[in-house]
Design an enzyme around this catalytic site. Structure first.
Site, PDB file in Angstrom:
ATOM      1  N   GLY B  10       0.832  -1.203   0.000  1.00 40.94           N
ATOM      2  CA  GLY B  10       0.000   0.000   0.000  1.00 40.94           C
ATOM      3  C   GLY B  10       0.859   1.242   0.000  1.00 40.94           C
ATOM      4  O   GLY B  10       1.795   1.372   0.794  1.00 40.94           O
ATOM      5  N   GLY B  11       0.528   2.159  -0.902  1.00 42.90           N
ATOM      6  CA  GLY B  11       1.308   3.393  -1.026  1.00 42.90           C
ATOM      7  C   GLY B  11       0.449   4.623  -0.816  1.00 42.90           C
ATOM      8  O   GLY B  11       0.673   5.660  -1.432  1.00 42.90           O
ATOM      9  N   LEU B  13      -1.046   7.237   2.408  1.00 45.06           N
ATOM     10  CA  LEU B  13      -0.307   7.893   3.489  1.00 45.06           C
ATOM     11  C   LEU B  13       0.289   6.879   4.449  1.00 45.06           C
ATOM     12  O   LEU B  13       1.452   6.993   4.856  1.00 45.06           O
ATOM     13  CB  LEU B  13      -1.237   8.845   4.246  1.00 45.06           C
ATOM     14  CG  LEU B  13      -1.404  10.216   3.604  1.00 45.06           C
ATOM     15  CD1 LEU B  13      -2.514  10.990   4.299  1.00 45.06           C
ATOM     16  CD2 LEU B  13      -0.086  10.994   3.676  1.00 45.06           C
ATOM     17  N   ARG B 298     -23.704  14.726  11.559  1.00 46.28           N
ATOM     18  CA  ARG B 298     -23.673  13.838  10.387  1.00 46.28           C
ATOM     19  C   ARG B 298     -24.600  12.631  10.493  1.00 46.28           C
ATOM     20  O   ARG B 298     -25.390  12.364   9.598  1.00 46.28           O
ATOM     21  CB  ARG B 298     -22.256  13.264  10.219  1.00 46.28           C
ATOM     22  CG  ARG B 298     -21.373  14.059   9.338  1.00 46.28           C
ATOM     23  CD  ARG B 298     -20.081  13.321   9.107  1.00 46.28           C
ATOM     24  NE  ARG B 298     -19.090  14.297   8.623  1.00 46.28           N
ATOM     25  CZ  ARG B 298     -17.853  13.994   8.270  1.00 46.28           C
ATOM     26  NH1 ARG B 298     -17.429  12.759   8.338  1.00 46.28           N
ATOM     27  NH2 ARG B 298     -17.036  14.920   7.848  1.00 46.28           N
ATOM     28  N   HIS B 365     -18.551   6.293   3.770  1.00 50.32           N
ATOM     29  CA  HIS B 365     -17.453   7.235   3.680  1.00 50.32           C
ATOM     30  C   HIS B 365     -16.170   6.699   4.319  1.00 50.32           C
ATOM     31  O   HIS B 365     -15.104   6.730   3.725  1.00 50.32           O
ATOM     32  CB  HIS B 365     -17.891   8.530   4.362  1.00 50.32           C
ATOM     33  CG  HIS B 365     -16.916   9.649   4.238  1.00 50.32           C
ATOM     34  ND1 HIS B 365     -16.332   9.974   3.036  1.00 50.32           N
ATOM     35  CD2 HIS B 365     -16.435  10.530   5.146  1.00 50.32           C
ATOM     36  CE1 HIS B 365     -15.521  11.008   3.229  1.00 50.32           C
ATOM     37  NE2 HIS B 365     -15.555  11.349   4.488  1.00 50.32           N
ATOM     38  N   SER B 418      -8.549  11.292  10.217  1.00 49.06           N
ATOM     39  CA  SER B 418      -8.042  10.057   9.617  1.00 49.06           C
ATOM     40  C   SER B 418      -6.827  10.287   8.726  1.00 49.06           C
ATOM     41  O   SER B 418      -6.017   9.373   8.580  1.00 49.06           O
ATOM     42  CB  SER B 418      -9.133   9.313   8.869  1.00 49.06           C
ATOM     43  OG  SER B 418      -9.767  10.157   7.959  1.00 49.06           O
TER      44      SER B 418
END
Ligand SMILES: Cc1cc2nc3c(=O)[nH]c(=O)nc-3n(C[C@H](O)[C@H](O)[C@H](O)COP(=O)(O)OP(=O)(O)OC[C@H]3O[C@@H](n4cnc5c(N)ncnc54)[C@H](O)[C@@H]3O)c2cc1C
Ligand code: SF4
Ligand code: SF4
Ligand code: FES
Lengths: 253, 627
Positions: B10-11, B13, B298, B365, B418
């Site tokens: 995984g590339g 963050l 939300r 989301h 996040s």
């Protein structure tokens, strides 16, 4: 307003592999509002039937963010290099002609190999030299908002390759790094720390395949979906390299 | 002997940060990604990244950031990692800025801060309207620097398929597939860091995530024995613009700046919205929540939209859509305050929100749940720096970070937290994996060839079977069925009967997937084969999510089961007998349910068990009360 057609007609240039000849196929799909080129290709891969009812392999292409920010989906759409996810069907002339992004080797169908962009970024040292990715317990360098506004334009380059595809100087057989990596030199050279390695970057673009290969055709800036002022960057770099050449001549770096 | 090698999958963050720290520790890193790493989903984040810089004269504090994060997650996240996350956020931002990230600036040239949902202080750093993209490019450039020094080797256009696990149960490398030639190759390594991102595509097309956020990689290690934690907690964003391909996030700011949400009062009314007179419009958020109106939180907004469309049948044209209206606002005001929203809507919907109301619906989301990871508590109550236990999964040698882990957000994620957790956890996981490598027994036996060969053969067999598959089902159609099912039954509102049905339905989807026709003969860059493999793993993951949701009989954060709701008695306040009675029930509910869900892979259904939450920083004492 143009009358909304009831179908979407696609003419797609296909190619089964890097070394096989290209061929064309036509597809007709039912029209639906708010389709873009990627969402139509998604509908097509579910029912890959040509206009004359032949079942063929689904069309291969690349996509990810669907928000014109990852750069994956660039292709030639009605002759213009642009991201497919933001190309709305209702704003395109039909039949919609899709071709792989030129100048880059075709992998298959609309999928191309853009590793040349990455190689270009490595060649021009498109990074800031930092001591390491740890906390130095110092406040970060200050940057005036005016400078920020100019720099930010360049930092939005998503390596889609549209500018490179449009550039007459870039491509197979030529060494030219192309406009996108050049613009990153402009960006890195402006950063308070990035400035330290300005000479190295300038030397990289003063070498073969560098800035002097640009014929100033301005095609790049016209197609960039992020409105990056590529020719402004190239102009600034022209001045920087001239000064650098003088410094090199008189021995002060 | 050369230094033992690390693999990062995984590339985004998370993965890029882990790669940096491993390479800086002197270990050779091989970095795998489905595509060029700079195209990772992290680029989609627009809003910002939280860090208490307290440069706005508001007396913001790290303690407050910790509290906001804990409470935002309704106490479900272990607290020592949150403490370290918030404490180290400012230093992390400083490091990003040194890398050249173009953070927006104050007139003095410092880092600017903005206000983000759910908190009282300006605490969010941002870079124009493309924060995630700018952060990712910062680390991408540093990885390229290390790559040019030969310390990182990238394998882009390679897909992780499975772990190589030795006889002692240790992770000793991976099996990956070249996405062009479909070659399956073994890559032995001494540690693997998984940073494969989220799993919003389980809800496609009603998700704001990228088309590659499938969760397949996390599902694969789950099927090899890694625990999947808190899968039932998935945040739905209330206002996403609709699309065939995906739904695009319309930021919270649209409601914050005065946007009104409504539907026509008459079901199925097909008139142009601008022609529908005021009295025939149902401004349901304003009616349901008189105190907050359109700016309600939300989750509440998502549930209200769900109720109006799915239960009252009042969606526009009878469908899954409601209006988010800006047309009553001053055009100049909207253009200056909501420029980014206008731009994205105009670009992708082809219409102008200044002239005609936007059409929106809640969308999947962010998955708070993910692979279970460990941590070691320090004497000061945070996570012990450098401990090889931090971000370790239950499979020795396998680490997880970024959105694919479960660690920081509990039952709900705070906006702009996040990007922070993905970056921070990547850094922590990289440092932990480096220390794991340092602690390895130099005399350890090499991974047996037979293990490698067996795993390679298993994966080859799957490819061969798929290439010959000529059944009647289509994988892309099945993906839509999966998305519709998850949206309907495991979405904004859940009930146990629906969840039971969903599990049965997932079994049926799995059976249908066994009968697919690949419909793609070309073996070169065969995207249908690649996708079908991912889909199989998505269905398995969907079962873990659904079984976890079925097991949890309460409402907490994003997991909402109305049958088990504990409403605050109206008009009563602390001290009133009714309120104290409610408080007692709230405590009782916490005793029963304040625990981490762990799903362990088993066929046909996952095994669910629980683990206590570390509440050592701030135990819950007061129920949340928004009145
Ligand atoms: C529209 C949107 C807006 C957002 N805005 C914000 C915001 O404003 N603030 C905020 O804090 N958060 C925001 N988020 C959340 C945040 O962007 C993500 O949580 C975060 O970027 C995830 O980063 P990551 O490194 O975990 O994964 P990703 O960036 O998703 O990267 C995943 C990587 O894993 C690789 N990969 C996956 N599977 C495999 C495999 N099998 N083999 C090889 N490689 C694989 C991919 O190639 C990719 O490189 C937003 C999310 C969305 C959807
Ligand atoms: S201006 Fe230079 S870089 Fe741009 S298209 Fe022309 S030749 Fe290429
Ligand atoms: S400069 Fe523009 S066109 Fe060129 S790669 Fe970057 S974003 Fe694409
Ligand atoms: S899919 Fe990312 S730019 Fe089009």
């Amino acid at each position: 307003m143009r009358e909304t057609p009831s179908t979407i007609e696609l003419r797609i240039r296909r190619q089964d592999g890097p070394d096989t000849p290209p061929y064309w196929e036509t597809f007709v799909l039912p029209h639906a509002p708010d389709h873009n080129v990627v969402s139509v290709l998604m509908a097509l891969r579910e029912h890959p039937l040509t206009h004359d009812g032949r079942r063929v392999d689904p069309v291969c292409w690349d996509h990810n963010c669907m928000e014109e920010v990852c750069g994956s989906c660039a292709m030639l759409i009605n002759g213009v290099p642009r991201p497919a996810c933001s190309a709305l069907i209702d704003q395109l002339e039909q039949p919609i002609v899709l071709e792989p992004l030129p100048k880059f080797p075709v992998v298959r169908d609309l999928l191309v190999d853009r590793s040349a962009i990455d190689a270009g970024l490595r060649k021009v040292h498109a990074w800031i030299e930092i001591d390491g990715a740890w906390d130095t317990h110092e406040p970060p360098p200050r940057i005036a908002p005016q400078q920020w506004a100019a720099d930010y334009l360049y930092s939005r380059c998503m390596s889609c390759g549209c500018c490179m595809a449009a550039c007459p100087q870039f491509g197979a057989g030529a060494d030219f790094v192309g406009p996108a990596p050049l613009a990153q030199v402009r960006l890195m050279n402006a950063h308070p720390t990035g400035r330290h390695d300005k000479t190295e970057r300038l030397h990289a673009i003063m070498a073969e395949g560098g800035l002097s290969d640009c014929g100033n055709a301005q095609n790049c800036v016209r197609v960039c979906p992020k409105a990056i002022p590529l020719t402004t960057a190239i102009g600034e770099l022209g001045r920087q390299t001239t000064i650098q050449a003088l410094k090199d001549l008189f021995g002060s770096s | 002997m050369s230094a033992p090698g690390a693999i990062v999958v995984g590339g985004g963050l998370g993965g890029l940060w882990a790669s940096l720290r491993l390479a800086e520790a002197g270990f050779p890193v091989r970095l795998f990604s489905l595509f060029e790493v700079k195209r990772s989903h992290s680029v989609c984040a627009q809003g910002g990244i939280n860090a208490v810089l307290d440069t706005k004269g508001e007396r913001d504090s790290i303690e407050q950031h910790i509290l906001d994060t804990i409470k935002g997650g309704e106490y479900l996240a272990n607290q020592p990692p949150i403490k370290s996350l918030c404490e180290q956020a400012p230093g992390l931002i400083g490091t990003f800025a040194r890398m050249g990230v173009t953070f927006s600036r104050t007139p003095e040239g410092g880092l600017d801060l903005r206000l983000f949902g759910g908190v009282k202080h300006r605490r969010t750093c941002f870079a124009g309207a493309s924060t995630g993209q700018q952060l990712l490019y910062g680390v991408d450039q540093q990885v390229r620097r290390l790559e040019s020094l030969g310390r990182v080797e990238k394998f882009e256009w390679w897909e992780f398929l499975s772990l190589l696990i030795d006889a002692d149960g240790r992770c000793r490398g991976i099996l990956a597939m070249d996405l062009r030639s479909l070659e399956v190759r073994a890559f032995p390594a001494e540690t693997v860091v998984l940073a494969s991102g989220g799993f919003g595509q389980l809800y496609a097309p009603k998700t704001t995530t990228s088309t590659n956020s499938t969760g397949a990689a996390a599902s694969r290690v789950y099927q090899q024995g890694a625990w999947f934690a808190n899968g039932e907690f998935f945040q739905f964003h209330p206002t996403a613009m609709l699309g065939h391909d995906k739904t695009r996030l319309m930021s919270e700011a649209a409601r914050g700046e005065g946007g009104r949400v409504w539907v026509p009062r008459t079901p199925g009314d097909r008139r142009d919205p601008t022609r529908i007179p005021e009295r025939e419009r149902f401004y349901f958020l304003e009616e349901f929540f008189p105190a907050y109106g359109n700016t309600v939180a939300r989750d509440e907004a998502s549930r209200a939209i769900w109720r109006v469309t799915r239960e009252l049948g009042l969606g526009i044209g009878g469908g899954d859509r409601v209006y988010l209206d800006l047309t009553h606002l001053d055009r100049r005001f909207v253009a200056t305050r909501l420029g980014a929203i206008l731009e994205i809507y105009r670009k992708f919907a082809g219409s102008d929100p200044l002239d005609t109301p936007m059409e929106i619906f809640p969308a999947a989301h962010y998955g708070m749940g993910g692979l279970w990871v460990d941590f070691e508590r320090d004497a000061d109550g945070g996570m012990r720096p450098g401990s090889a236990r931090n971000h370790a999964t239950n499979i020795p040698g396998l680490y997880a970070c970024g959105e694919c882990d479960y660690a920081y957000h509990g039952a709900n994620r705070l906006g702009a937290n996040s990007l922070l957790s993905a970056s921070f956890s990547g850094r922590v996981a990289g440092e932990a994996a480096a220390n794991y490598l340092r602690g390895l027994d130099p005399a350890r036996p090499a991974l047996a060839e037979t293990v490698i060969e067996a795993e390679r053969r298993r994966q080859e067999t799957i490819n061969q079977r798929l290439l010959g598959a000529d059944g009647e089902e289509n994988p892309y159609t099945l993906h839509q069925a999966l998305g519709a099912l998850m949206t309907e039954r495991v979405g904004v509102v859940r009930d146990n009967a629906g969840l039971e049905q969903a599990l049965d339905e997932l079994d049926r989807l799995e059976a249908r997937l066994a009968r697919i026709g690949l419909g793609e003969a070309n073996r070169w860059a065969n995207q249908t084969l690649i996708f079908t493999r991912q889909l199989a793993d998505m269905i398995v993951l969907a079962k873990a999510v659904t079984a976890s949701a079925l097991a949890r009989d309460e409402c907490r954060g994003a997991h909402h089961k109305p049958d088990f709701e504990l409403p605050i008695p109206e008009g009563s306040f602390p001290g009133d007998p009714e309120f104290e009675d409610y408080r007692a029930r709230w405590r009782e509910n916490n005793t029963r349910w304040l625990k981490t869900t762990l799903a362990e892979y088993a066929a046909p259904r996952p095994r669910i068990h629980y683990q206590a939450v570390d509440l050592s920083v701030c135990p819950p004492s007061e129920p949340r009360d928004y009145r």
